[in-house]
Design a protein around this motif. Structure first.
Motif, short mmCIF file in Angstrom:
data_model
loop_
_atom_site.label_atom_id
_atom_site.label_comp_id
_atom_site.label_asym_id
_atom_site.label_seq_id
_atom_site.Cartn_x
_atom_site.Cartn_y
_atom_site.Cartn_z
N VAL A 122 0.83 -1.21 0.00
CA VAL A 122 0.00 0.00 0.00
C VAL A 122 0.87 1.26 0.00
CG1 VAL A 122 -1.64 1.34 1.38
CG2 VAL A 122 -1.97 -1.12 1.09
N SER A 123 1.94 1.25 0.79
CA SER A 123 2.83 2.42 0.85
C SER A 123 3.46 2.70 -0.50
CB SER A 123 3.93 2.17 1.90
OG SER A 123 3.38 1.97 3.18
N ILE A 124 3.97 1.65 -1.15
CA ILE A 124 4.60 1.83 -2.47
C ILE A 124 3.57 2.31 -3.49
CG2 ILE A 124 5.74 0.62 -4.37
CD1 ILE A 124 7.04 -1.19 -2.27
N THR A 125 2.36 1.73 -3.42
CA THR A 125 1.32 2.10 -4.37
C THR A 125 0.91 3.55 -4.22
OG1 THR A 125 0.47 -0.17 -4.36
CG2 THR A 125 -1.01 1.55 -5.18
N VAL A 126 0.68 3.97 -2.97
CA VAL A 126 0.28 5.36 -2.73
C VAL A 126 1.39 6.33 -3.13
CG1 VAL A 126 -0.34 7.03 -0.93
CG2 VAL A 126 -1.33 4.74 -0.90
N TYR A 127 2.66 5.99 -2.78
CA TYR A 127 3.77 6.85 -3.16
C TYR A 127 3.87 6.96 -4.69
CZ TYR A 127 8.51 8.67 -3.66
OH TYR A 127 9.59 9.44 -4.02
N ILE A 170 4.84 1.97 -12.52
CA ILE A 170 3.63 1.16 -12.75
C ILE A 170 3.97 -0.32 -12.86
CG2 ILE A 170 1.80 0.65 -14.42
CD1 ILE A 170 1.41 3.61 -14.79
N PRO A 171 4.97 -0.74 -13.68
CA PRO A 171 5.33 -2.17 -13.69
C PRO A 171 5.79 -2.66 -12.31
CG PRO A 171 6.27 -1.07 -15.60
CD PRO A 171 5.74 0.00 -14.71
N LEU A 172 6.51 -1.78 -11.57
CA LEU A 172 6.98 -2.18 -10.24
C LEU A 172 5.80 -2.44 -9.31
CD1 LEU A 172 9.27 -2.54 -8.18
CD2 LEU A 172 9.13 -0.07 -7.71
N VAL A 173 4.81 -1.55 -9.32
CA VAL A 173 3.63 -1.73 -8.48
C VAL A 173 2.88 -3.00 -8.87
CG1 VAL A 173 1.36 -0.77 -7.92
CG2 VAL A 173 3.35 0.71 -7.93
N ILE A 174 2.75 -3.24 -10.18
CA ILE A 174 2.02 -4.43 -10.65
C ILE A 174 2.74 -5.70 -10.21
CG2 ILE A 174 1.34 -5.72 -12.71
CD1 ILE A 174 0.79 -3.01 -14.04
N VAL A 175 4.08 -5.72 -10.37
CA VAL A 175 4.87 -6.90 -9.99
C VAL A 175 4.73 -7.16 -8.49
CG1 VAL A 175 7.20 -7.82 -9.74
CG2 VAL A 175 6.51 -6.77 -11.89
N ILE A 176 4.87 -6.11 -7.67
CA ILE A 176 4.77 -6.26 -6.22
C ILE A 176 3.36 -6.73 -5.82
CG2 ILE A 176 4.80 -5.01 -4.02
CD1 ILE A 176 7.03 -3.28 -5.16
N SER A 177 2.34 -6.16 -6.48
CA SER A 177 0.97 -6.53 -6.15
C SER A 177 0.70 -8.00 -6.47
CB SER A 177 -0.01 -5.64 -6.92
OG SER A 177 0.14 -4.29 -6.54
N PHE A 178 1.14 -8.46 -7.65
CA PHE A 178 0.92 -9.86 -8.01
C PHE A 178 1.68 -10.79 -7.07
CE2 PHE A 178 -0.63 -8.46 -12.24
CZ PHE A 178 -1.79 -9.21 -12.26
N ALA A 207 -6.84 -5.48 -3.03
CA ALA A 207 -5.53 -5.28 -3.64
C ALA A 207 -5.65 -5.29 -5.17
CB ALA A 207 -4.56 -6.37 -3.18
N HIS A 208 -6.52 -6.18 -5.69
CA HIS A 208 -6.75 -6.22 -7.14
C HIS A 208 -7.39 -4.91 -7.61
CE1 HIS A 208 -7.71 -7.77 -11.10
NE2 HIS A 208 -8.98 -7.41 -10.91
N PHE A 209 -8.36 -4.40 -6.81
CA PHE A 209 -9.00 -3.14 -7.18
C PHE A 209 -8.01 -1.98 -7.17
CE2 PHE A 209 -12.66 -5.27 -7.65
CZ PHE A 209 -13.45 -5.56 -6.53
N VAL A 210 -7.08 -1.99 -6.19
CA VAL A 210 -6.05 -0.93 -6.13
C VAL A 210 -5.24 -0.92 -7.42
CG1 VAL A 210 -3.93 -0.21 -4.98
CG2 VAL A 210 -5.91 -0.84 -3.62
N ILE A 211 -4.87 -2.12 -7.90
CA ILE A 211 -4.09 -2.22 -9.14
C ILE A 211 -4.89 -1.63 -10.31
CG2 ILE A 211 -3.06 -3.83 -10.78
CD1 ILE A 211 -2.52 -5.69 -8.40
#
Length: 484
Positions: free
Chosen positions: A18-23, A165-173, A283-287
């Motif tokens: 969440v922190s990485i996504t918001v940042y 964006i790819p970093l957030v997607i990779v971390i989320s998955f 988490a999927h919705f955040v992505i």
């Protein structure tokens, strides 16, 4: 790895994601802010150009408007420099776009020189023609800098988009996969224990061996504590002339304990799975929200994930306390009940803040009480916090009163309130696990009163209640010889 550690790891991973996504969302949004600043820079430069055209057409000089436009032009590069943090600067340096800062600094320098010309013209130290020349020179620089500013900013924003964006997607998955794995192992552990406890005696299953193989951590501790208590009771009555009847009674108690553990395992599995499944979906919705550029919705979903993890953490802590309630400790000291109440009030600050209930406590002991402080802290805190949470908003002067005293050979604790009360049909279920009777105000795990009863039973005491729509009174009675 036991269940509490797995859940703590899930909380940490989710918080990091969440922190990485918001940042990342804020960094991406910053690109739009830079483009907006450049647009404002062009707008105010155009306003200054119109003022200069009037001077060239021999119209009167509106010196105040010119000065205001230059101040506004100067403000845009200042804000741009303030927006660039060390990470942004490192990215610019890496992709060779750090000249953006140089452009902003030159713009500020030219604006300062032009403002000096305005001051000189006001004082009569500068002629009309020289003033006009300085303004034209400044305009050329302002327009040139606006054109030069756009390309490095576009390049920087593109680089951040292609990186974050790819970093957030990779971390989320990764988080979804890892959390799903942990959730599956937790559910598997609870399911195995449920099947083990539900097995019939004729199945010839060695419960001790199966318990060591299939169960670990808090669940194993809970089962061992329950079985150990029953074993101790059986050993104490082994030589009794009524051995057969007592053994039959204890066998029935064991079956009841196993049934309760099976129910506990099922309810705990359900309560653990619910926030995990919710967090996974959110988490999927955040992505998806980040992909769509909806950072506000992403932040709301991230906050819900955090709240689900807090709920999960509270449930794990209560399960641990329940597992330990029947495990004795040799650390018995004289209890300072005055300090215990003070410490409890500090822990309940969040509940007592803006709560209209008054809390009254009286302590009247003729002998020192010696026992495990943690047990009495949990008993008193659970009873008082329930009284504070379920106060009646329709009554004047709501209160919760706790009296601690002894008479002859008995120790007493009474907790009384004038709250909503417990419905008559549910009063026999008050000390059951996972029971809540006021869903609109209930926020706990449903294990608090079960924990209170476990502690009191460990101390050979009894707890009773009287409740109506006028309020509720809990009365605890413990033999004094257990506490001295």
């Amino acid at each position: 790895m036991n269940i509490s550690r797995k859940l703590m790891l899930i909380v940490i991973l989710t918080a990091a994601e969440v922190s990485i996504t918001v940042y990342s969302a804020f960094e991406i949004a910053k690109g739009a802010k830079f483009h907006q600043l450049n647009f404002l820079h062009l707008k105010y430069t155009h306003q200054l150009t119109k003022s200069v055209k009037k001077i060239e057409n021999d119209l009167p000089i509106d010196i105040n408007t010119i000065e205001s436009d230059i101040v506004l032009i100067r403000q845009q590069p200042i804000e741009c420099i303030e927006e660039i943090n060390p990470l942004n600067y490192a990215v610019m340096k890496f992709i060779n776009t750090e000249q953006t800062l140089t452009i902003c600094e030159k713009d500020i320098e030219i604006a300062d020189k032009t403002l000096l010309s305005v001051t000189q013209y006001k004082k009569g130290e500068l002629s009309r023609d020289d003033f006009l020349l300085n303004l034209n020179v400044a305009l050329v620089s302002f327009n040139k800098h606006s054109e030069m500013f756009e390309e490095p900013i576009r390049k920087t924003v593109s680089f951040i988009l292609m990186t974050l964006i790819p970093l957030v997607i990779v971390i989320s998955f990764f988080n979804i996969i890892f959390i799903s794995y942990l959730s599956r192992t937790i559910s598997s552990s609870i399911r195995n224990l449920t099947l083990l406890l539900s097995s019939k005696p004729e199945s010839n299953i060695n419960l001790d061996d199966e318990l060591d193989i299939k169960t670990s951590g808090e669940l194993k501790a809970l089962v061992i504590a329950a079985r150990q208590r029953i074993k101790n009771d059986l050993l104490n009555i082994e030589n009794s002339i009524e051995l057969k009847e007592i053994i039959n009674s204890q066998t029935a108690s064991l079956q009841q304990a196993n049934d309760e553990l099976a129910q506990f395992a099922y309810r705990a599995s359900h309560d653990l799975k619910s926030p995990l499944s919710g967090a996974k979906s959110l988490a999927h919705f955040v992505i998806e929200d980040i992909k769509a550029g909806d950072t506000e919705e992403a932040s709301r979903n991230a906050l819900v994930i955090y709240q689900q993890m807090e709920k999960l953490e509270t449930l794990v802590v209560d399960i641990l306390l329940l597992a330990k309630a029947e495990i004795g400790s040799e650390d018995r000291d004289v209890i300072d009940f005055n300090q215990l109440i003070i410490d409890m009030k500090e822990r309940l600050t969040w509940l007592m803040k803006d709560n209209p209930c008054t809390l009254e406590t009286t302590i009247n002991l003729s002998v020192p009480i010696k026992s495990e402080k943690a047990r009495f802290a949990q008993i008193i805190e659970n009873l008082i916090s329930n009284g504070l949470k379920y106060y009646d908003r329709n009554k004047d002067s709501p209160y919760v009163r706790c009296d601690i005293f002894n008479e002859q050979e008995t120790f007493f604790i009474t907790v009384t309130d004038n709250g909503m009360g417990i419905p008559q049909k549910h009063q026999g279920e008050v000390f059951d696990m996972f029971k809540r009777f006021h869903a609109q105000t209930s926020t706990g795990s449903g294990l608090g009163m079960a924990l209170v009863k476990k502690h009191i039973e460990y101390l050979n005491g009894e707890i009773s209640l009287q409740s109506s729509d006028k309020g509720t009174t809990f009365k605890i009675v413990i033999p004094l010889d257990k506490l001295i």
